[in-house]
Design a protein around this motif. Structure first.
Motif, PDB file in Angstrom:
ATOM      1  N   ILE A  89     122.400  35.907  70.286  1.00 39.55           N
ATOM      2  CA  ILE A  89     122.119  37.146  69.565  1.00 39.55           C
ATOM      3  C   ILE A  89     120.649  37.514  69.662  1.00 39.55           C
ATOM      4  O   ILE A  89     120.294  38.685  69.849  1.00 39.55           O
ATOM      5  CB  ILE A  89     122.549  36.999  68.090  1.00 39.55           C
ATOM      6  N   THR A  90     119.795  36.510  69.559  1.00 39.36           N
ATOM      7  CA  THR A  90     118.366  36.795  69.616  1.00 39.36           C
ATOM      8  C   THR A  90     117.984  37.352  70.983  1.00 39.36           C
ATOM      9  O   THR A  90     117.252  38.335  71.090  1.00 39.36           O
ATOM     10  CB  THR A  90     117.566  35.515  69.348  1.00 39.36           C
ATOM     11  N   ALA A  94     105.277  32.608  55.325  1.00 41.05           N
ATOM     12  CA  ALA A  94     104.036  33.292  55.686  1.00 41.05           C
ATOM     13  C   ALA A  94     104.343  34.688  56.201  1.00 41.05           C
ATOM     14  O   ALA A  94     103.724  35.673  55.779  1.00 41.05           O
ATOM     15  CB  ALA A  94     103.285  32.483  56.747  1.00 41.05           C
ATOM     16  N   SER A  95     105.305  34.765  57.077  1.00 39.99           N
ATOM     17  CA  SER A  95     105.654  36.060  57.644  1.00 39.99           C
ATOM     18  C   SER A  95     106.133  37.019  56.562  1.00 39.99           C
ATOM     19  O   SER A  95     105.642  38.147  56.456  1.00 39.99           O
ATOM     20  CB  SER A  95     106.744  35.856  58.702  1.00 39.99           C
ATOM     21  N   ARG A 136     122.103  38.734  63.319  1.00 38.30           N
ATOM     22  CA  ARG A 136     121.262  37.535  63.348  1.00 38.30           C
ATOM     23  C   ARG A 136     121.341  36.818  62.017  1.00 38.30           C
ATOM     24  O   ARG A 136     121.476  35.587  61.954  1.00 38.30           O
ATOM     25  CB  ARG A 136     119.821  37.925  63.636  1.00 38.30           C
ATOM     26  N   LEU A 137     121.260  37.569  60.959  1.00 40.09           N
ATOM     27  CA  LEU A 137     121.349  36.963  59.636  1.00 40.09           C
ATOM     28  C   LEU A 137     122.682  36.258  59.465  1.00 40.09           C
ATOM     29  O   LEU A 137     122.763  35.148  58.944  1.00 40.09           O
ATOM     30  CB  LEU A 137     121.199  38.038  58.554  1.00 40.09           C
ATOM     31  N   ARG A 138     123.716  36.919  59.925  1.00 42.99           N
ATOM     32  CA  ARG A 138     125.038  36.338  59.763  1.00 42.99           C
ATOM     33  C   ARG A 138     125.149  35.030  60.555  1.00 42.99           C
ATOM     34  O   ARG A 138     125.701  34.040  60.085  1.00 42.99           O
ATOM     35  CB  ARG A 138     126.109  37.338  60.210  1.00 42.99           C
ATOM     36  N   ALA A 139     124.581  35.049  61.735  1.00 47.45           N
ATOM     37  CA  ALA A 139     124.623  33.834  62.551  1.00 47.45           C
ATOM     38  C   ALA A 139     123.850  32.703  61.884  1.00 47.45           C
ATOM     39  O   ALA A 139     124.269  31.543  61.890  1.00 47.45           O
ATOM     40  CB  ALA A 139     124.039  34.129  63.936  1.00 47.45           C
ATOM     41  N   GLY A 188     109.881  40.546  61.941  1.00 48.43           N
ATOM     42  CA  GLY A 188     109.030  39.417  62.298  1.00 48.43           C
ATOM     43  C   GLY A 188     109.190  39.039  63.743  1.00 48.43           C
ATOM     44  O   GLY A 188     109.288  39.890  64.611  1.00 48.43           O
ATOM     45  N   ARG A 189     109.222  37.762  63.983  1.00 43.37           N
ATOM     46  CA  ARG A 189     109.396  37.338  65.361  1.00 43.37           C
ATOM     47  C   ARG A 189     110.621  36.470  65.468  1.00 43.37           C
ATOM     48  O   ARG A 189     110.550  35.288  65.177  1.00 43.37           O
ATOM     49  CB  ARG A 189     108.196  36.562  65.842  1.00 43.37           C
ATOM     50  N   PRO A 190     111.702  37.038  65.861  1.00 47.41           N
ATOM     51  CA  PRO A 190     112.922  36.245  65.974  1.00 47.41           C
ATOM     52  C   PRO A 190     112.742  35.093  66.960  1.00 47.41           C
ATOM     53  O   PRO A 190     113.308  34.028  66.768  1.00 47.41           O
ATOM     54  CB  PRO A 190     113.951  37.249  66.502  1.00 47.41           C
ATOM     55  N   GLU A 191     111.908  35.327  67.965  1.00 46.97           N
ATOM     56  CA  GLU A 191     111.766  34.288  68.985  1.00 46.97           C
ATOM     57  C   GLU A 191     111.101  33.045  68.404  1.00 46.97           C
ATOM     58  O   GLU A 191     111.533  31.914  68.644  1.00 46.97           O
ATOM     59  CB  GLU A 191     110.932  34.803  70.176  1.00 46.97           C
ATOM     60  N   ALA A 192     110.055  33.246  67.648  1.00 48.65           N
ATOM     61  CA  ALA A 192     109.371  32.104  67.046  1.00 48.65           C
ATOM     62  C   ALA A 192     110.339  31.338  66.157  1.00 48.65           C
ATOM     63  O   ALA A 192     110.442  30.110  66.224  1.00 48.65           O
ATOM     64  CB  ALA A 192     108.172  32.592  66.238  1.00 48.65           C
ATOM     65  N   SER A 193     111.042  32.084  65.340  1.00 49.34           N
ATOM     66  CA  SER A 193     112.005  31.461  64.446  1.00 49.34           C
ATOM     67  C   SER A 193     113.031  30.664  65.245  1.00 49.34           C
ATOM     68  O   SER A 193     113.364  29.529  64.901  1.00 49.34           O
ATOM     69  CB  SER A 193     112.703  32.548  63.632  1.00 49.34           C
TER      70      SER A 193
END
Lengths: 244, 244
Positions: free
Chosen positions: B138-139, B228-229, B148-151, B191-196
């Motif tokens: 998904i990301t 932080a984000s 994304r939240l659901r996943a 934010g940054r989905p990738e970092a997460s």
DNA sequence: CGCTCATATATTGTCTGACAATGAGCCGGC
DNA sequence: GCCGGCTCATTGTCAGACAATATATGAGCG
């Protein structure tokens, strides 16, 4: 009986001295909530005991919707369990749940104590020492568990205030409530007031030194020891119950 | 099934996607609770929005006592706030509260992850990897926040199951609910989905290695970064709101 | 005499309707 | 233009009612 609803009129004794009951001050359901919660926390309502709506209505003189709302809230707090189609009972904590709660309490209590160190005023620290003094008094006098518990509640109240962390405070408070349930189950842990007192002394000392690491260590030790004591007692009690 | 008798008014403009309550297996109030909670968690009901009992009654086709019970439960969960004599609103998280919650989440999430390592079956670990894979998908597809939240919810669901700590799971779940409120407030942290995602990858890797310390480090990092984000975003948003 | 089944009772789950009290917004008067 | 009173919306609380379900009681039977 008594406790009519609209008795606000005359209020012979105190014109505006006492807290106005019923109408404006506190919503009825809050009062009911407090009463029942206190009943559970004071062991007047024992774990497993049924809470029948009709009886509560009669005893408290409120209506059924109010009671149901209150019971719902208590369910959310974990102090009451509802068995579908059967009714509400005072919650019984399983050993697994108890262990969970104690384990969660460790880091959270460390957190709140450290926050207290960082945020409390000098006056609040002094108050904390005062609360400790009262606990010492009561412990040395060998008073009953009830007053000791109340003194410890006061102690924590000061901690929660000084920590300036409402959410954390509330979470810990409900956890402590559930743990007290446990205490009611295993019937007066009694256990080790002296050991516990010494742990609290160390904790307060660390707080006064503003030594965060020592605070963490003391808080951890305190909760861990309490957990060990309570859980062992619960295990005995559980074995006994299983035997019968 | 459902939809037997009183399928009353069409209620075209219901804020909840055509969810209608029917008298079937689960108690009505549970269904209502789920619907409203989901409405809040899915941002259909925005923080600060009033929840007027009459409207909810009409939209959901249930009676007022039921609604009130549900609102009480949601208050206990921290998703709804009641302003006395004025009504219920979807809770608005203050920065202070948000910070509290994130700070509490750190040790608790470490705890639950470590428990997962200790207690989950190999199959559950495999499922966790599967959930991670879906998040990755998904990301990378750059899908909207919603899925994304659901996943991520699914991911945590597996963790909670495998950790075998009902109390801990429930506490974390309500915390995450409240935090999601925050996300709705500051409008799509994005934010940054990738970092997460990378943090979660590390976490899963540590879990598969059964490396408790690494799990703790990864969980801590993940929550801290999320905090932080979110908090910085909230600060911006707050400043903006204050300006107007 | 013990066991199973049917009935009876108790209790919850939910709805309807009602009323008082409080807070908010509006309108007219000064 | 501002202030006070009024109306209205909304909550807080109650009373009563009914169906559905779980538990307990008793009767009949092997």
């Amino acid at each position: 009986m008594g406790s009519d609803k609209s008795m606000a009129g005359s209020a012979a004794g105190a014109p505006f001295a006492g807290a106005r009951i019923g109408r404006v001050a506190a919503p009825i359901r809050e009062q009911v909530l407090d009463v029942i919660r206190q009943g559970i926390l004071d062991f007047q309502l024992r774990p497993g005991q049924r809470l029948i709506e009709r009886e509560l209505i009669e005893q408290l003189g409120v209506s059924r919707p109010t009671i149901r709302e209150v019971l719902s809230r208590l369910v959310a707090e974990g102090l009451v369990t509802i068995q579908p189609q059967h009714g509400a009972i005072v919650a019984v904590l399983s050993p697994v749940e108890a262990e969970d709660i104690y384990e969660m309490r460790v880091p959270l209590e460390v957190l709140v104590m450290q926050r207290f160190v960082k945020r409390a005023t000098d006056e609040e620290v002094a108050q904390l020492r005062g609360a400790l003094a009262r606990i010492e008094e009561i412990t040395e006098a060998g008073s009953e568990t009830q007053s000791r518990l109340r003194a410890k509640d006061d102690f924590y109240q000061i901690v929660f205030e000084g920590a300036r962390s409402p959410v954390l405070a509330q979470t810990l408070q409900t956890m402590q409530g559930r743990i007290r349930l446990l205490r009611a189950t295993s019937l007066a842990t009694a256990g080790r007031p002296e050991a516990s007192l010494e742990e609290i002394r160390q904790l307060v000392a660390a707080i006064e030194r503003r030594d965060l690491d020592a605070v963490a260590a003391a808080a951890t030790a305190h909760v861990r020891n309490a957990a060990a004591s309570a859980l062992s007692q619960l295990a005995e009690n559980g074995a006994e119950a299983a035997r019968s």
